[in-house]
Design an enzyme around this catalytic site. Structure first.
Site, mmCIF file in Angstrom:
data_model
loop_
_atom_site.group_PDB
_atom_site.id
_atom_site.type_symbol
_atom_site.label_atom_id
_atom_site.label_comp_id
_atom_site.label_asym_id
_atom_site.label_seq_id
_atom_site.Cartn_x
_atom_site.Cartn_y
_atom_site.Cartn_z
ATOM 1 N N THR A 1 48.838 45.136 47.040
ATOM 2 C CA THR A 1 50.067 45.592 46.349
ATOM 3 C C THR A 1 51.206 45.719 47.362
ATOM 4 O O THR A 1 52.348 45.396 47.065
ATOM 5 C CB THR A 1 49.844 46.940 45.632
ATOM 6 O OG1 THR A 1 49.235 47.870 46.536
ATOM 7 C CG2 THR A 1 48.967 46.763 44.400
ATOM 8 N N ARG B 1 44.799 47.173 37.082
ATOM 9 C CA ARG B 1 44.634 48.277 36.122
ATOM 10 C C ARG B 1 45.608 49.442 36.346
ATOM 11 O O ARG B 1 45.551 50.418 35.618
ATOM 12 C CB ARG B 1 43.172 48.771 36.147
ATOM 13 C CG ARG B 1 42.207 47.693 35.661
ATOM 14 C CD ARG B 1 40.737 48.070 35.767
ATOM 15 N NE ARG B 1 39.906 46.982 35.280
ATOM 16 C CZ ARG B 1 39.551 45.931 36.037
ATOM 17 N NH1 ARG B 1 39.945 45.856 37.320
ATOM 18 N NH2 ARG B 1 38.815 44.952 35.545
ATOM 19 N N ILE C 1 41.414 37.377 45.246
ATOM 20 C CA ILE C 1 41.421 35.900 45.202
ATOM 21 C C ILE C 1 42.729 35.349 45.777
ATOM 22 O O ILE C 1 43.024 34.184 45.638
ATOM 23 C CB ILE C 1 41.238 35.428 43.737
ATOM 24 C CG1 ILE C 1 42.306 36.038 42.812
ATOM 25 C CG2 ILE C 1 39.826 35.765 43.232
ATOM 26 C CD1 ILE C 1 42.239 35.570 41.359
ATOM 27 N N ASP C 2 43.473 36.222 46.465
ATOM 28 C CA ASP C 2 44.850 35.906 46.901
ATOM 29 C C ASP C 2 44.938 35.235 48.266
ATOM 30 O O ASP C 2 46.042 34.940 48.741
ATOM 31 C CB ASP C 2 45.716 37.177 46.872
ATOM 32 C CG ASP C 2 45.154 38.300 47.746
ATOM 33 O OD1 ASP C 2 45.364 39.484 47.399
ATOM 34 O OD2 ASP C 2 44.502 38.022 48.779
ATOM 35 N N HIS D 1 34.929 37.116 44.393
ATOM 36 C CA HIS D 1 35.412 36.519 43.135
ATOM 37 C C HIS D 1 36.117 35.194 43.365
ATOM 38 O O HIS D 1 36.815 34.703 42.473
ATOM 39 C CB HIS D 1 36.359 37.501 42.417
ATOM 40 C CG HIS D 1 35.652 38.713 41.888
ATOM 41 N ND1 HIS D 1 36.310 39.916 41.673
ATOM 42 C CD2 HIS D 1 34.356 38.945 41.591
ATOM 43 C CE1 HIS D 1 35.432 40.803 41.225
ATOM 44 N NE2 HIS D 1 34.239 40.253 41.173
ATOM 45 N N THR E 1 40.450 49.769 45.234
ATOM 46 C CA THR E 1 39.780 49.208 44.059
ATOM 47 C C THR E 1 39.440 50.328 43.090
ATOM 48 O O THR E 1 39.109 51.438 43.500
ATOM 49 C CB THR E 1 38.501 48.438 44.442
ATOM 50 O OG1 THR E 1 37.829 48.004 43.255
ATOM 51 C CG2 THR E 1 37.543 49.268 45.279
ATOM 52 N N SER E 2 39.529 50.019 41.779
ATOM 53 C CA SER E 2 39.143 51.024 40.768
ATOM 54 C C SER E 2 37.618 51.113 40.683
ATOM 55 O O SER E 2 37.060 52.000 40.041
ATOM 56 C CB SER E 2 39.721 50.631 39.406
ATOM 57 O OG SER E 2 39.265 49.332 39.041
HETATM 58 N N1 APR Z 1 47.028 52.280 48.158
HETATM 59 C C1 APR Z 1 45.869 52.800 47.667
HETATM 60 N N2 APR Z 1 45.353 52.463 46.452
HETATM 61 C C2 APR Z 1 46.057 51.577 45.727
HETATM 62 C C3 APR Z 1 47.272 50.991 46.174
HETATM 63 C C4 APR Z 1 47.744 51.388 47.444
HETATM 64 N N3 APR Z 1 48.890 50.896 47.957
HETATM 65 N N4 APR Z 1 47.724 50.133 45.184
HETATM 66 C C5 APR Z 1 46.822 50.196 44.181
HETATM 67 N N5 APR Z 1 45.829 51.053 44.487
HETATM 68 C C6 APR Z 1 44.635 51.372 43.706
HETATM 69 C C7 APR Z 1 44.867 51.566 42.220
HETATM 70 O O1 APR Z 1 45.180 52.915 41.946
HETATM 71 C C8 APR Z 1 43.497 51.198 41.644
HETATM 72 O O2 APR Z 1 42.611 52.300 41.690
HETATM 73 O O3 APR Z 1 43.805 50.224 43.792
HETATM 74 C C9 APR Z 1 42.997 50.128 42.613
HETATM 75 C C10 APR Z 1 43.127 48.722 42.039
HETATM 76 O O4 APR Z 1 42.232 48.646 40.948
HETATM 77 P P1 APR Z 1 42.299 47.393 39.970
HETATM 78 O O5 APR Z 1 43.693 47.133 39.586
HETATM 79 O O6 APR Z 1 41.260 47.638 38.903
HETATM 80 O O7 APR Z 1 41.844 46.161 40.889
HETATM 81 P P2 APR Z 1 40.378 45.820 41.362
HETATM 82 O O8 APR Z 1 39.556 47.071 41.501
HETATM 83 O O9 APR Z 1 40.496 44.964 42.566
HETATM 84 O O10 APR Z 1 39.805 44.940 40.131
HETATM 85 C C11 APR Z 1 38.504 44.417 40.288
HETATM 86 O O11 APR Z 1 38.739 43.246 38.198
HETATM 87 O O12 APR Z 1 39.724 41.845 36.675
HETATM 88 C C12 APR Z 1 38.881 41.920 37.730
HETATM 89 O O13 APR Z 1 38.430 40.052 39.050
HETATM 90 C C13 APR Z 1 39.355 41.076 38.879
HETATM 91 O O14 APR Z 1 38.808 41.375 41.221
HETATM 92 C C14 APR Z 1 39.328 42.022 40.064
HETATM 93 C C15 APR Z 1 38.392 43.106 39.576
#
Ligand code: APR
Length: 236
Positions: free
Chosen positions: A26, A34, A103-104, A119, A186-187
């Site tokens: 991000t 999410r 995947i970036d 992934h 990651t969530s």
């Molecule tokens: N610092 C700390 N945490 C952050 C930051 C940041 N700057 N930016 C975002 N986050 C946290 C968010 O609060 C969230 O908990 O990172 C997490 C991102 O979670 P998701 O958006 O669910 O992404 P991810 O966990 O990578 O998703 C997993 O889902 O759809 C599939 O294949 C896709 O690889 C992806 C997988």
């Protein structure tokens, strides 16, 4: 700010395995999935992104799939940030391993050639008809392979598809080798990635760096805040 005991955990670790998600990119301008402003917060032509990123959509509505992926997943001008860079440096020195859900391609761009891309990777494309590798620049121009008119796709794991055997094996080895696991950005909701921590050594320490709580069970230490700030403060 880096708390003393977190820095000590990193300093004392024999082998660190990082497990990352969209939250590490991000800061490079790539939205996560999410969060409120994430990719999954909006529909695309009335369809949920979870469907648009599925094997079914790729097979049944290839044009819809192509338009969504091209418009929403590719950020070719994004640059690695301090998280990718510090993890890459630790991996290249042999002190760490990285399993990413992302995947970036930012970890590879940061010089990490050890990364396990759980992934897949958007910038590796191939023709679904003859399997030939296709340059992603060509994929951005057309979804059809110029030689056999087959449909091109990125080498990413779509919903309904399985993780490659190689990625699973390499990930399990990286988890088992670690005396410190660090989950970042990651969530932690998607399996089998989230299930990998069940393969950790019994006495391995577990650190979470995330700006919201995640379901990782009991952890050794947690940094609840911005991952870029955390890694900017990490020494060594
Ligand atoms: N610092 C700390 N945490 C952050 C930051 C940041 N700057 N930016 C975002 N986050 C946290 C968010 O609060 C969230 O908990 O990172 C997490 C991102 O979670 P998701 O958006 O669910 O992404 P991810 O966990 O990578 O998703 C997993 O889902 O759809 C599939 O294949 C896709 O690889 C992806 C997988």
């Amino acid at each position: 700010m880096m708390t003393e005991n977190l820095q000590t955990l990193f300093d004392q670790a024999q082998h660190i395995t990082f497990m990352t998600g969209a939250g590490v990119s991000t800061a490079s301008g790539i939205p996560d999935y999410r969060s409120k402003s994430g990719l999954y917060s909006a529909k695309f032509k009335g369809l949920p992104p979870e469907y648009l990123l599925s094997h079914d959509c790729f097979v049944q509505q290839p044009e819809m799939f192509y338009d969504f992926v091209k418009e929403n997943l590719y950020f070719p001008d994004a640059k690695p940030n301090v998280i990718h860079e510090k993890i890459a440096a630790l991996c290249q020195s042999g002190r760490a391993s990285l399993i990413t859900q992302n995947i970036d391609n930012l970890d590879r761009t940061a010089g990490n050639d050890q990364v396990v891309e759980f992934h897949g990777n958007l910038y590796r494309c191939y023709c679904s008809k003859d399997g030939e590798q296709v340059d992603w620049h060509d994929y951005m121009k057309s979804m059809y392979h110029d030689t056999d008119h087959g449909i091109i796709r990125p080498d990413i794991v779509l919903y309904g598809e399985s993780i490659s055997e190689s990625a699973l094996q390499r990930s399990m080895a990286a988890i088992e080798a670690a005396d410190l696991l660090v989950i970042v950005g990651t969530s932690f909701k998607v399996y089998p990635f989230a299930g990998l921590i069940n393969y950790r050594q019994p006495n391995a320490k577990l650190v979470v760096v995330n700006n919201e709580p995640i379901p990782a069970g009991s952890v050794t230490a947690q940094y609840s805040g911005d991952a870029e700030t955390f890694f900017a403060g990490l020494k060594g």
